[in-house]
Design a protein around this motif. Structure first.
Motif, PDB file in Angstrom:
ATOM      1  N   ILE A 167       0.777   9.206 -30.991  1.00 33.67           N
ATOM      2  CA  ILE A 167       1.419   7.546 -30.027  1.00 33.67           C
ATOM      3  C   ILE A 167       1.673   7.281 -30.915  1.00 33.67           C
ATOM      4  O   ILE A 167       3.678   6.761 -31.394  1.00 33.67           O
ATOM      5  CB  ILE A 167      -0.308   6.768 -29.724  1.00 33.67           C
ATOM      6  N   ILE A 168       0.681   7.053 -32.131  1.00 34.10           N
ATOM      7  CA  ILE A 168       1.668   6.007 -34.122  1.00 34.10           C
ATOM      8  C   ILE A 168       3.265   7.381 -34.305  1.00 34.10           C
ATOM      9  O   ILE A 168       4.117   6.888 -34.694  1.00 34.10           O
ATOM     10  CB  ILE A 168       0.555   6.334 -35.061  1.00 34.10           C
ATOM     11  N   ALA A 169       3.057   8.366 -34.073  1.00 34.85           N
ATOM     12  CA  ALA A 169       3.902   9.744 -34.460  1.00 34.85           C
ATOM     13  C   ALA A 169       5.196   9.384 -33.476  1.00 34.85           C
ATOM     14  O   ALA A 169       6.113   9.884 -33.823  1.00 34.85           O
ATOM     15  CB  ALA A 169       3.758  10.633 -34.721  1.00 34.85           C
ATOM     16  N   GLY A 170       4.891   8.688 -32.663  1.00 35.08           N
ATOM     17  CA  GLY A 170       5.798   8.769 -30.749  1.00 35.08           C
ATOM     18  C   GLY A 170       5.654   9.886 -30.807  1.00 35.08           C
ATOM     19  O   GLY A 170       7.403  10.391 -29.634  1.00 35.08           O
ATOM     20  N   VAL A 171       5.214  10.639 -30.046  1.00 34.19           N
ATOM     21  CA  VAL A 171       5.039  12.069 -29.702  1.00 34.19           C
ATOM     22  C   VAL A 171       4.279  12.414 -28.503  1.00 34.19           C
ATOM     23  O   VAL A 171       3.156  11.523 -28.471  1.00 34.19           O
ATOM     24  CB  VAL A 171       5.711  13.294 -30.862  1.00 34.19           C
ATOM     25  N   ASP A 172       4.240  13.387 -28.016  1.00 36.67           N
ATOM     26  CA  ASP A 172       3.524  13.709 -26.525  1.00 36.67           C
ATOM     27  C   ASP A 172       2.297  14.025 -27.157  1.00 36.67           C
ATOM     28  O   ASP A 172       1.852  14.592 -27.795  1.00 36.67           O
ATOM     29  CB  ASP A 172       4.428  14.739 -25.922  1.00 36.67           C
ATOM     30  N   PRO A 173       0.719  13.262 -26.201  1.00 35.75           N
ATOM     31  CA  PRO A 173      -0.229  13.640 -27.186  1.00 35.75           C
ATOM     32  C   PRO A 173      -0.105  15.646 -27.606  1.00 35.75           C
ATOM     33  O   PRO A 173      -1.395  15.553 -28.332  1.00 35.75           O
ATOM     34  CB  PRO A 173      -0.856  13.084 -26.051  1.00 35.75           C
ATOM     35  N   ARG A 174       0.342  15.831 -26.333  1.00 36.34           N
ATOM     36  CA  ARG A 174       0.239  17.640 -26.439  1.00 36.34           C
ATOM     37  C   ARG A 174       0.417  17.734 -28.745  1.00 36.34           C
ATOM     38  O   ARG A 174      -0.154  18.840 -28.834  1.00 36.34           O
ATOM     39  CB  ARG A 174       0.959  18.276 -26.209  1.00 36.34           C
ATOM     40  N   VAL A 175       1.701  16.964 -29.006  1.00 38.07           N
ATOM     41  CA  VAL A 175       1.492  17.443 -30.024  1.00 38.07           C
ATOM     42  C   VAL A 175       0.686  17.422 -31.016  1.00 38.07           C
ATOM     43  O   VAL A 175       0.149  18.657 -31.806  1.00 38.07           O
ATOM     44  CB  VAL A 175       3.193  16.720 -30.620  1.00 38.07           C
ATOM     45  N   GLY A 176       0.236  16.403 -31.231  1.00 37.16           N
ATOM     46  CA  GLY A 176      -1.495  15.616 -31.721  1.00 37.16           C
ATOM     47  C   GLY A 176      -2.157  16.703 -31.425  1.00 37.16           C
ATOM     48  O   GLY A 176      -3.056  17.025 -32.194  1.00 37.16           O
ATOM     49  N   LEU A 177      -2.960  17.181 -30.512  1.00 34.92           N
ATOM     50  CA  LEU A 177      -3.962  17.965 -29.862  1.00 34.92           C
ATOM     51  C   LEU A 177      -3.580  19.404 -30.374  1.00 34.92           C
ATOM     52  O   LEU A 177      -4.178  20.032 -30.802  1.00 34.92           O
ATOM     53  CB  LEU A 177      -3.907  17.966 -28.561  1.00 34.92           C
ATOM     54  N   PHE A 178      -2.479  19.855 -30.045  1.00 33.85           N
ATOM     55  CA  PHE A 178      -2.538  21.128 -30.894  1.00 33.85           C
ATOM     56  C   PHE A 178      -1.866  20.930 -32.460  1.00 33.85           C
ATOM     57  O   PHE A 178      -2.402  22.251 -33.409  1.00 33.85           O
ATOM     58  CB  PHE A 178      -1.080  21.907 -30.458  1.00 33.85           C
ATOM     59  N   ALA A 179      -1.781  20.641 -33.110  1.00 35.12           N
ATOM     60  CA  ALA A 179      -2.002  20.447 -34.343  1.00 35.12           C
ATOM     61  C   ALA A 179      -3.288  20.683 -34.996  1.00 35.12           C
ATOM     62  O   ALA A 179      -3.724  21.143 -35.636  1.00 35.12           O
ATOM     63  CB  ALA A 179      -1.150  19.248 -34.967  1.00 35.12           C
TER      64      ALA A 179
ATOM     65  N   TYR B 158      15.278  11.048 -35.083  1.00 41.26           N
ATOM     66  CA  TYR B 158      15.801  12.300 -35.144  1.00 41.26           C
ATOM     67  C   TYR B 158      15.639  13.325 -33.687  1.00 41.26           C
ATOM     68  O   TYR B 158      15.888  14.222 -33.395  1.00 41.26           O
ATOM     69  CB  TYR B 158      16.303  13.453 -36.282  1.00 41.26           C
ATOM     70  N   GLY B 159      14.362  12.980 -32.903  1.00 37.86           N
ATOM     71  CA  GLY B 159      14.403  13.879 -32.335  1.00 37.86           C
ATOM     72  C   GLY B 159      13.465  14.915 -32.716  1.00 37.86           C
ATOM     73  O   GLY B 159      12.565  15.049 -34.488  1.00 37.86           O
TER      74      GLY B 159
END
Length: 486
Positions: free
Chosen positions: A33-45, A81-82
């Motif tokens: 949420i802090i990075a502004g991405v979908d939760p899956r992006v943080g969980l997979f990271a 930039y996305g």
């Protein structure tokens, strides 16, 4: 291998990995949420970082995953930039970390004073605690007794047995209480949607141009430096906790390799996590790479295979775990009145500055850099006063005067050296003995050139004697070549 052969040690590693996985879920979602991405992006990271670093890292039992420090650095990339540019930034940041690791950046850790380390630890404890406060605001009253019960379990359960980690007991019992009693409190599922599929290879769709490099390079460098600093500081902390040594160079390039792998699986990147590492090492007693690897594996199993079960876990249980982690992380000895009375004021000032800057900026790198800079200035100031010039009383025979210089000569201590001699009254020959001194830099050589020039204007010849080999070599290389006033 010893843990794999011992059921007792293996059980400790397995249970530690499970506890860490449970604690990683809400953290990874929050950092997404802090990075502004979908939760899956943080969980997979978090999954790819933990599994990768288990094999590549230099510090066994240390947990690496998506972190708030990295999230803050890369958030502007996502916003402007996305996602594709974010992934490209993560991959480039990983490459930079590998390069820095291979070039020996880990050796710079020796220049971080103990007072900065203490400040780092205390600031981390404060940040871990304050990061839980949002979960205690505007929530049902039932959350507060649940948190207190969870803390009580972790305090008193280890007195009964250490067979099962107390954090795991707290999480399971509080979850059962909430389900059986039907208590309506915030759950892990409220933090964000959990993924329903495995991570797949991801290649960022960005043009391979100089313009793209100009966009992502500043963020990649910042991410690499912040990630390495936090990881190496955490590794040093775990070394102290476990009374063991780790390979910091391997940890540095291992973090980079893990970030490259994470980027190609669509993760937001990360670094070592002090909170989860302390859960793993201190609260659960893990000591090997097995716990780190299983933390990543369990995380994936929990969010993909058992997402519905994980989603109903009360956040109060995880808040209780993190509160106890912050209490255990804080160096309470450092703020005892007896310690503060015995500790030199500059040391305490460095520790406090590190804490204050870190807590205000929420950036560990800023706090550590500020602490190191203040420690360096205070050290230079202290050493600068340890230089003395002594005129030997029996040195005026045969028209010669001898001075003895003692101390470490560098830019801070040699500036006033030029005013320590009696140019007007000294005889035709002056000898300056450096047997008790060492010349460290060009500033000192320039000062000695100035002394020689002042004496020459009075018709006095100066000889420098007693130079050790290093000082003599520096004088020979730079003496008379720095220019007037330089």
């Amino acid at each position: 291998m010893a843990a794999l052969r011992s059921p007792r040690l293996l059980k400790t590693e397995v249970l530690a990995g499970l506890v860490v996985a449970l604690a990683l879920i809400p953290e990874a979602i929050a950092f997404s949420i802090i990075a502004g991405v979908d939760p899956r992006v943080g969980l997979f990271a978090s999954f790819t970082m933990a599994v990768s670093i288990a094999f590549l890292g230099g510090r066994p039992a240390m947990i690496s995953a998506a972190t708030g420090a990295v999230a803050l650095v890369v958030a502007p990339v996502v916003r402007e930039y996305g996602l594709d540019y974010l992934i490209a930034t993560v991959i480039l940041g990983g490459i930079i970390q590998v390069a820095l690791g291979l070039f020996g950046v880990a050796k710079m850790m020796r220049f971080i004073p103990r007072s900065v380390m203490v400040g780092f630890v205390n600031a981390l404890a404060i940040l871990i605690f304050t990061s839980q406060l949002p979960h205690l605001q505007d929530v049902p009253f039932a959350v507060y007794p649940l948190v207190l019960v969870g803390i009580a379990i972790m305090v008193f359960f280890p007195k009964l047995t250490s067979v099962v980690p107390a954090p795991l007991v707290a999480i399971v019992l509080l979850t059962l209480v909430v389900i059986v009693a039907g208590i309506a409190v915030p759950t892990v599922g409220d933090e964000g949607a959990l993924p329903e599929s495995l991570p797949t290879l991801f290649f960022p769709d960005v043009p391979l141009t100089l313009e793209t490099l100009q966009i992502i390079l500043p963020f990649a460098v910042a991410m690499a430096l912040v990630g390495l600093l936090e990881s190496l500081m955490t590794a040093k902390l775990v070394d102290d906790v476990t009374d063991s040594h780790s390979n910091k160079t391997r940890e540095a390039w291992g973090q980079g390799a893990a970030n490259i792998i994470t980027g190609f699986f669509g993760g937001m990147g990360g670094c070592a996590m002090i909170g989860q590492t302390m859960i793993n090492v201190k609260a659960s007693g893990a000591r090997t790479r097995i716990s780190t690897f299983l933390a990543g594996v369990f995380l994936l199993i929990l969010v993909v295979g058992l997402g519905d079960v994980v989603a109903i876990m009360p956040m109060a249980a995880l808040v209780a775990v993190m509160v106890m982690v912050s209490v255990g992380t804080f160096d309470w000895h450092s703020i005892r009145p007896s310690t503060l009375r015995a500790m030199p004021v500059p040391e305490t000032a460095v520790m406090l500055l590190t804490v204050v800057v870190t807590v205000i900026t929420h950036n560990l790198a800023y706090g550590v850099v500020a602490g190191v800079l203040l420690a360096s200035v205070l050290f230079a100031r202290r050493v600068a006063h340890m230089v003395e010039v002594v005129r030997l009383d029996a040195s005026d025979e045969d028209g010669q005067r001898v001075y003895a210089v003692r101390g470490e000569l560098f830019f801070a201590s040699s500036n006033d050296l030029v005013y320590s001699f009696d140019y007007a009254s000294d005889p035709a020959e002056v000898v300056i003995d450096f047997s008790g001194a060492h010349i460290w830099d060009a500033s000192t050589v320039a000062t000695l050139d100035a002394i020689e020039t002042k004496y020459a204007a009075k018709g006095t010849r100066v000889r420098f004697t007693g130079l050790n080999p290093d000082s003599a070599a520096r004088m020979e290389r730079l003496g008379g070549k720095l220019g007037v006033g330089h």
